[in-house]
Design a protein around this motif. Structure first.
Motif, PDB file in Angstrom:
ATOM      1  N   LEU A   1      -6.029   7.070  -7.051  1.00  0.00           N
ATOM      2  CA  LEU A   1      -5.180   5.939  -6.667  1.00  0.00           C
ATOM      3  C   LEU A   1      -4.508   6.207  -5.323  1.00  0.00           C
ATOM      4  CD1 LEU A   1      -4.031   3.174  -7.380  1.00  0.00           C
ATOM      5  CD2 LEU A   1      -2.212   4.335  -8.635  1.00  0.00           C
ATOM      6  N   ALA A   2      -4.091   7.436  -5.103  1.00  0.00           N
ATOM      7  CA  ALA A   2      -3.467   7.790  -3.830  1.00  0.00           C
ATOM      8  C   ALA A   2      -4.451   7.624  -2.678  1.00  0.00           C
ATOM      9  CB  ALA A   2      -2.930   9.217  -3.880  1.00  0.00           C
TER      10      ALA A   2
ATOM     11  N   ALA B   1      -5.013   3.943  -2.032  1.00  0.00           N
ATOM     12  CA  ALA B   1      -3.861   3.329  -1.372  1.00  0.00           C
ATOM     13  C   ALA B   1      -3.803   3.717   0.101  1.00  0.00           C
ATOM     14  CB  ALA B   1      -2.575   3.736  -2.088  1.00  0.00           C
TER      15      ALA B   1
ATOM     16  N   VAL C   1       2.474   9.118 -10.829  1.00  0.00           N
ATOM     17  CA  VAL C   1       1.610   9.243 -12.013  1.00  0.00           C
ATOM     18  C   VAL C   1       0.545  10.325 -11.825  1.00  0.00           C
ATOM     19  CG1 VAL C   1       1.984   6.867 -12.748  1.00  0.00           C
ATOM     20  CG2 VAL C   1       0.020   7.407 -11.310  1.00  0.00           C
ATOM     21  N   LYS C   2       0.615  11.023 -10.689  1.00  0.00           N
ATOM     22  CA  LYS C   2      -0.298  12.136 -10.377  1.00  0.00           C
ATOM     23  C   LYS C   2      -1.761  11.706 -10.401  1.00  0.00           C
ATOM     24  CE  LYS C   2       3.043  15.388 -12.098  1.00  0.00           C
ATOM     25  NZ  LYS C   2       3.411  16.337 -13.133  1.00  0.00           N
ATOM     26  N   SER C   3      -2.023  10.565  -9.776  1.00  0.00           N
ATOM     27  CA  SER C   3      -3.383  10.040  -9.702  1.00  0.00           C
ATOM     28  C   SER C   3      -3.923  10.220  -8.288  1.00  0.00           C
ATOM     29  CB  SER C   3      -3.402   8.559 -10.081  1.00  0.00           C
ATOM     30  OG  SER C   3      -4.677   8.014  -9.853  1.00  0.00           O
TER      31      SER C   3
ATOM     32  N   SER D   1       0.832  -1.201   0.000  1.00  0.00           N
ATOM     33  CA  SER D   1       0.000   0.000   0.000  1.00  0.00           C
ATOM     34  C   SER D   1       0.869   1.254   0.000  1.00  0.00           C
ATOM     35  CB  SER D   1      -0.920   0.019   1.214  1.00  0.00           C
ATOM     36  OG  SER D   1      -1.852  -1.028   1.128  1.00  0.00           O
TER      37      SER D   1
ATOM     38  N   MET E   1       2.163   1.769  -3.395  1.00  0.00           N
ATOM     39  CA  MET E   1       1.119   2.298  -4.268  1.00  0.00           C
ATOM     40  C   MET E   1       0.916   3.809  -4.062  1.00  0.00           C
ATOM     41  SD  MET E   1       0.273   0.024  -6.327  1.00  0.00           S
ATOM     42  CE  MET E   1      -1.041   0.917  -7.102  1.00  0.00           C
ATOM     43  N   ILE E   2       1.129   4.283  -2.843  1.00  0.00           N
ATOM     44  CA  ILE E   2       1.048   5.727  -2.604  1.00  0.00           C
ATOM     45  C   ILE E   2       2.138   6.429  -3.412  1.00  0.00           C
ATOM     46  CG2 ILE E   2       1.327   7.560  -0.883  1.00  0.00           C
ATOM     47  CD1 ILE E   2       0.106   5.563   1.170  1.00  0.00           C
TER      48      ILE E   2
ATOM     49  N   ILE F   1       3.637   5.328  -6.125  1.00  0.00           N
ATOM     50  CA  ILE F   1       3.319   5.208  -7.555  1.00  0.00           C
ATOM     51  C   ILE F   1       2.234   6.208  -7.931  1.00  0.00           C
ATOM     52  CG2 ILE F   1       2.280   3.681  -9.277  1.00  0.00           C
ATOM     53  CD1 ILE F   1       3.832   1.382  -7.870  1.00  0.00           C
ATOM     54  N   ALA F   2       1.233   6.356  -7.063  1.00  0.00           N
ATOM     55  CA  ALA F   2       0.141   7.295  -7.338  1.00  0.00           C
ATOM     56  C   ALA F   2       0.662   8.729  -7.420  1.00  0.00           C
ATOM     57  CB  ALA F   2      -0.933   7.183  -6.259  1.00  0.00           C
ATOM     58  N   VAL F   3       1.592   9.065  -6.551  1.00  0.00           N
ATOM     59  CA  VAL F   3       2.177  10.403  -6.603  1.00  0.00           C
ATOM     60  C   VAL F   3       2.961  10.566  -7.905  1.00  0.00           C
ATOM     61  CG1 VAL F   3       3.917  11.912  -5.544  1.00  0.00           C
ATOM     62  CG2 VAL F   3       2.245  10.730  -4.111  1.00  0.00           C
TER      63      VAL F   3
END
Length: 61
Positions: free
Chosen positions: A33-34, A37, A28-30, A18, A21-22, A24-26
């Motif tokens: 998703l953030a 996560a 890809v600027k999602s 998790s 994933m935080i 990764i979300a940052v």
């Protein structure tokens, strides 16, 4: 290795994933998703602590 509580290993791995994933979300600027996560991290860690408390109360820890 005899005293390993595998359920806690799984909770720890879930929490680490998790956290990844935080990041990764940052990257890809999602925003969604953030948020997902972060919610998943809170749920996984909460369940881990709840399980630990339950096992401690039963004298299994």
């Amino acid at each position: 290795m005899k005293n390993v509580k595998w359920v806690f290993v799984l909770y720890a791995l879930g929490a680490v994933l998790s956290m990844f994933m935080i990041g990764i979300a940052v990257g890809v600027k999602s925003f969604l998703l953030a948020i997902a996560a972060i919610v998943s991290l809170i749920l996984i860690m909460g369940n881990g602590f709840k399980t630990k408390k339950k096992l401690r109360e039963q004298g299994l820890l």
